[in-house]
Motif scaffolding. Structure first.
Motif, PDB file in Angstrom:
ATOM      1  N   THR A 109       0.818  -1.216   0.000  1.00  0.00           N
ATOM      2  CA  THR A 109       0.000   0.000   0.000  1.00  0.00           C
ATOM      3  C   THR A 109       0.850   1.264   0.000  1.00  0.00           C
ATOM      4  O   THR A 109       0.311   2.371  -0.055  1.00  0.00           O
ATOM      5  CB  THR A 109      -0.930   0.032   1.227  1.00  0.00           C
ATOM      6  OG1 THR A 109      -0.146  -0.006   2.435  1.00  0.00           O
ATOM      7  CG2 THR A 109      -1.884  -1.147   1.219  1.00  0.00           C
ATOM      8  N   TYR A 306      -3.663   5.091  -0.737  1.00  0.00           N
ATOM      9  CA  TYR A 306      -4.184   3.848  -1.290  1.00  0.00           C
ATOM     10  C   TYR A 306      -5.670   3.803  -0.981  1.00  0.00           C
ATOM     11  O   TYR A 306      -6.089   4.098   0.145  1.00  0.00           O
ATOM     12  CB  TYR A 306      -3.479   2.654  -0.643  1.00  0.00           C
ATOM     13  CG  TYR A 306      -3.911   1.286  -1.138  1.00  0.00           C
ATOM     14  CD1 TYR A 306      -3.172   0.599  -2.093  1.00  0.00           C
ATOM     15  CD2 TYR A 306      -5.061   0.666  -0.638  1.00  0.00           C
ATOM     16  CE1 TYR A 306      -3.558  -0.658  -2.540  1.00  0.00           C
ATOM     17  CE2 TYR A 306      -5.455  -0.580  -1.078  1.00  0.00           C
ATOM     18  CZ  TYR A 306      -4.704  -1.247  -2.026  1.00  0.00           C
ATOM     19  OH  TYR A 306      -5.093  -2.490  -2.476  1.00  0.00           O
ATOM     20  N   GLN A 308      -8.639   1.052  -2.389  1.00  0.00           N
ATOM     21  CA  GLN A 308      -9.002  -0.014  -3.320  1.00  0.00           C
ATOM     22  C   GLN A 308      -9.925  -1.019  -2.622  1.00  0.00           C
ATOM     23  O   GLN A 308      -9.931  -1.142  -1.398  1.00  0.00           O
ATOM     24  CB  GLN A 308      -7.744  -0.766  -3.792  1.00  0.00           C
ATOM     25  CG  GLN A 308      -6.699   0.088  -4.487  1.00  0.00           C
ATOM     26  CD  GLN A 308      -7.014   0.313  -5.946  1.00  0.00           C
ATOM     27  OE1 GLN A 308      -7.366  -0.602  -6.665  1.00  0.00           O
ATOM     28  NE2 GLN A 308      -6.877   1.560  -6.389  1.00  0.00           N
ATOM     29  N   ASP A 450     -11.282   5.409  -6.531  1.00  0.00           N
ATOM     30  CA  ASP A 450     -10.165   4.613  -6.026  1.00  0.00           C
ATOM     31  C   ASP A 450      -8.857   5.394  -6.169  1.00  0.00           C
ATOM     32  O   ASP A 450      -8.745   6.320  -6.973  1.00  0.00           O
ATOM     33  CB  ASP A 450     -10.041   3.309  -6.809  1.00  0.00           C
ATOM     34  CG  ASP A 450     -11.246   2.393  -6.628  1.00  0.00           C
ATOM     35  OD1 ASP A 450     -12.050   2.643  -5.712  1.00  0.00           O
ATOM     36  OD2 ASP A 450     -11.372   1.424  -7.402  1.00  0.00           O
ATOM     37  N   ALA A 452      -4.758   4.334  -6.625  1.00  0.00           N
ATOM     38  CA  ALA A 452      -3.764   3.270  -6.776  1.00  0.00           C
ATOM     39  C   ALA A 452      -2.449   3.705  -6.144  1.00  0.00           C
ATOM     40  O   ALA A 452      -2.081   4.880  -6.213  1.00  0.00           O
ATOM     41  CB  ALA A 452      -3.559   2.940  -8.246  1.00  0.00           C
ATOM     42  N   PRO A 453      -1.707   2.772  -5.539  1.00  0.00           N
ATOM     43  CA  PRO A 453      -0.434   3.162  -4.922  1.00  0.00           C
ATOM     44  C   PRO A 453       0.681   3.349  -5.935  1.00  0.00           C
ATOM     45  O   PRO A 453       1.659   4.037  -5.654  1.00  0.00           O
ATOM     46  CB  PRO A 453      -0.128   1.983  -3.993  1.00  0.00           C
ATOM     47  CG  PRO A 453      -0.757   0.816  -4.680  1.00  0.00           C
ATOM     48  CD  PRO A 453      -2.005   1.352  -5.340  1.00  0.00           C
ATOM     49  N   ASN A 454       0.546   2.735  -7.100  1.00  0.00           N
ATOM     50  CA  ASN A 454       1.610   2.790  -8.101  1.00  0.00           C
ATOM     51  C   ASN A 454       1.368   3.955  -9.052  1.00  0.00           C
ATOM     52  O   ASN A 454       0.382   3.983  -9.779  1.00  0.00           O
ATOM     53  CB  ASN A 454       1.657   1.480  -8.883  1.00  0.00           C
ATOM     54  CG  ASN A 454       1.812   0.274  -7.976  1.00  0.00           C
ATOM     55  OD1 ASN A 454       2.597   0.312  -7.038  1.00  0.00           O
ATOM     56  ND2 ASN A 454       1.065  -0.784  -8.238  1.00  0.00           N
ATOM     57  N   ARG A 455       2.254   4.930  -9.037  1.00  0.00           N
ATOM     58  CA  ARG A 455       2.131   6.100  -9.902  1.00  0.00           C
ATOM     59  C   ARG A 455       3.184   5.987 -11.007  1.00  0.00           C
ATOM     60  O   ARG A 455       4.352   5.712 -10.734  1.00  0.00           O
ATOM     61  CB  ARG A 455       2.359   7.392  -9.106  1.00  0.00           C
ATOM     62  CG  ARG A 455       1.700   7.388  -7.722  1.00  0.00           C
ATOM     63  CD  ARG A 455       0.188   7.359  -7.777  1.00  0.00           C
ATOM     64  NE  ARG A 455      -0.389   7.116  -6.473  1.00  0.00           N
ATOM     65  CZ  ARG A 455      -0.573   8.042  -5.530  1.00  0.00           C
ATOM     66  NH1 ARG A 455      -0.207   9.290  -5.780  1.00  0.00           N
ATOM     67  NH2 ARG A 455      -1.114   7.728  -4.375  1.00  0.00           N
TER      68      ARG A 455
END
Length: 580
Positions: A109, A306, A308, A450, A452-455
């Motif tokens: 996360t 995060y 989701q 939502d 997302a943790p991934n940028r």
């Protein structure tokens, strides 16, 4: 944000706790204060971070809303000086949890930042509210009249007491702050002068207090997370008392497992300015930007890192090969044990290593070579083969019993917990003691998107028609929202000064959220950021601009024709020379 520390928990309140980072000589209390100050007058506390998971759901029997708070505590120092005190607005049940929860919850996360490079053209060489706490309004405790017309003397009510794991605990309440503080001191809980004022504020807000100590005979190695369960419609993190025991810029990580995305309702929700991020260096300055963004929102703010559905989270608490558990206790040696354990799909987290350290300690001859614990356990077959005679006696049955109790069985429990609750949110901030003037409250909002943790961003490398090699070409970083930031590594005069980017606000927007709407925007720096980017980008060439460097990529077919024509002329010249 102005910065502060915190303690923990759930609404009508709940609890405080923390993951504590410390210097080797420091002592840390996972709550508000320890039993006594150090000889130099300082409190034996060094609280530098905190992890808390709130589970918000309803009681299936009564339909009443409830909160379960898991609070992680790290402490170093004498067991006799460990105490943990937290204000609550309902009498909770007290239980113990497992560190494996945060070992598995934190990494996936955590925000990550990736720059994916894409070559444009051809590179040289062919390279391609201020309430008392937890929602309570300011109020004064009222004394009841006695038969004689005067108030009865204040007392301390013990609402609950018991033991949980290595701890003994008591839940107490009083209508008089001084009386309560005297009781705490008498029972071994040190209350500093500064803490006394804050305790009195919570008493005036009709709070009770959970006081926790290690049982006689337990040492600090037995410390583990605490779980508080109580009836409540909100999750509350009581920060004010922790202000006396926190270091500047305390990082707080709050996870909320519920039926929808969580929001802070009395703190701002901020968005970090990702155009200011060091994308080329993997977002190394993200924490600094989060601190600054919180400060720009007046210090009381959280970023959502995060948000989701919890379906993915259940995989973090699922073993790859659950049947492998049955073979652990029969392993004949440490190497076989680690090979079997490896089939379960469990990484060597701190909770796992803590158990292994007890039953398969690293031999002194291995440690003398500077080998880390993780490397030792990951390469157990090698070290068992090379240093077998130096290993301690091996008991796979006892090791497996404790591994089941501390790691594997909790994994099963948490998988069920995440399956019952549909949505997971992670909120984070940095806060210092002087900013801990109110306790943040968290509720849910079904309308927000939502997170997302991934940028990700795209790094466009503008090589033109072999005018630059890939490391010297102008670079344009394109964010997910379409914004672009140009950089000149070594061309057109030696690069672009970053000072204009670093001078931008670190916070992009800030909201005061509402449970049933988007809420009200209270900070909007998007126009100022856009203006700075426009001025900055004007210094950087594109494929259609100059800057003293031609980046207009010639069509590859024209370049090939030019090369062919040159070859023909050279051949014709050589033939004429031969004829002469």
């Amino acid at each position: 944000m102005r910065r502060g520390g915190a303690s923990a928990i759930a609404t009508v309140v709940v609890a405080a706790g923390a993951v504590l980072a410390y210097a080797p000589s420091a002592q840390a209390c996972g709550g508000f204060f320890c039993s006594q100050p150090q000889p130099n007058g300082g409190l034996p506390i060094a609280q530098a971070a905190e992890n808390v998971l709130f589970v918000m759901d309803t009681d299936p029997a009564t339909g009443a809303k409830r909160v379960e708070a898991h609070i992680q505590i790290l402490y170093t120092g004498p067991a006799t000086q460990f105490s943990w005190i937290v204000p609550v607005t309902a009498v909770p049940t007290v239980d113990v949890g497992w560190d494996i929860l945060f070992d598995r919850l934190e990494p996936p996360t955590r925000p990550s930042f990736r720059l994916n490079y894409q070559v444009e053209g051809t590179c040289k060489g062919g390279g391609g509210g201020s309430g008392i706490g937890c929602g309570q309004a300011d109020s004064a405790a009222s004394g009841g009249g006695g038969p004689g017309g005067g108030p009865p003397p204040p007392t301390v009510d013990v609402l609950s007491r018991g033991s949980a794991g290595p701890y003994e605990y008591v839940v107490v309440r009083s209508e008089d702050g001084a009386t309560l503080r005297t009781w705490l001191g008498t029972n071994g809980y040190y209350v500093s002068e500064e803490a006394a004022r804050i305790v009195d504020e919570y008493v005036a807000g009709f709070h009770s207090f959970v006081a926790v100590k290690l049982q006689v005979g337990q040492d600090t190695s037995a410390i583990r997370p605490i779980i508080l369960r109580l009836a409540s419609a909100e999750a509350c993190l009581p920060l004010k008392l922790t202000a006396i025991a926190a270091t500047p810029d305390l990082r707080i990580n709050v996870w909320v497992l519920a039926d929808a995305r969580a929001i802070p309702i009395n703190y701002a929700e901020i968005g970090v300015n990702l155009a200011k991020l060091h994308w080329i260096n993997g977002g190394i300055n993200y924490d600094q930007l989060l601190k600054e963004a919180a400060n720009e929102a007046d210090g009381n703010a959280f970023a959502v890192e995060y948000a989701q559905k919890s379906t993915m989270a259940t995989t973090w608490f699922t073993l790859t090969n659950p049947n492998g558990r049955g073979g652990l206790s029969a392993a004949p040696d440490p190497a076989s044990y680690m090979n079997t354990f490896g089939t379960l799909g469990m990484p060597l987290t701190s909770a796992v290593v803590q158990v292994l350290r007890k039953y398969i300690p690293m031999p002194a001859s291995v440690a003398a070579q500077g080998v880390s614990e993780v490397s030792f356990y990951m390469s157990m077959s090698y070290y068992w083969g090379m240093f077998r005679s130096s290993f301690a006696p091996f008991d796979p049955v006892a090791l497996t019993v404790e591994m089941e109790a501390e790691v594997l069985a909790p994994i099963d429990t948490f998988r069920s917990l995440f399956m019952r609750n549909a949505y997971l949110t992670r909120l984070a901030t940095f806060i210092s003691p002087e900013e801990m003037t109110k306790d943040p409250l968290f509720v849910t909002n079904r309308l927000l998107p939502d997170v997302a943790p991934n940028r990700n961003a795209i790094g466009h490398i503008l090589c033109g028609d072999e005018e630059y090699d890939s490391c010297a070409a102008p670079l344009w970083v394109e964010l997910e929202d379409g914004r672009r930031i140009g950089w000149l590594p070594r061309s057109c005069g030696g690069g672009v000064d970053r000072s204009d980017i670093d001078a931008m606000p670190s916070g992009e927007i800030a909201w005061i959220r509402e449970p049933d709407s988007e809420g009200q925007m209270v900070m909007d720096n998007r126009t100022a950021i856009a203006q700075t980017l426009a001025a900055h980008n004007a210094q950087v060439p594109t494929l259609d601009s100059g800057c003293g460097c031609s980046l207009r990529a010639r069509p590859r077919s024209m370049a090939m024709l030019a090369a062919a024509a040159t070859s023909v002329l050279m051949l014709f010249a050589r033939r004429r020379r031969r004829r002469r």
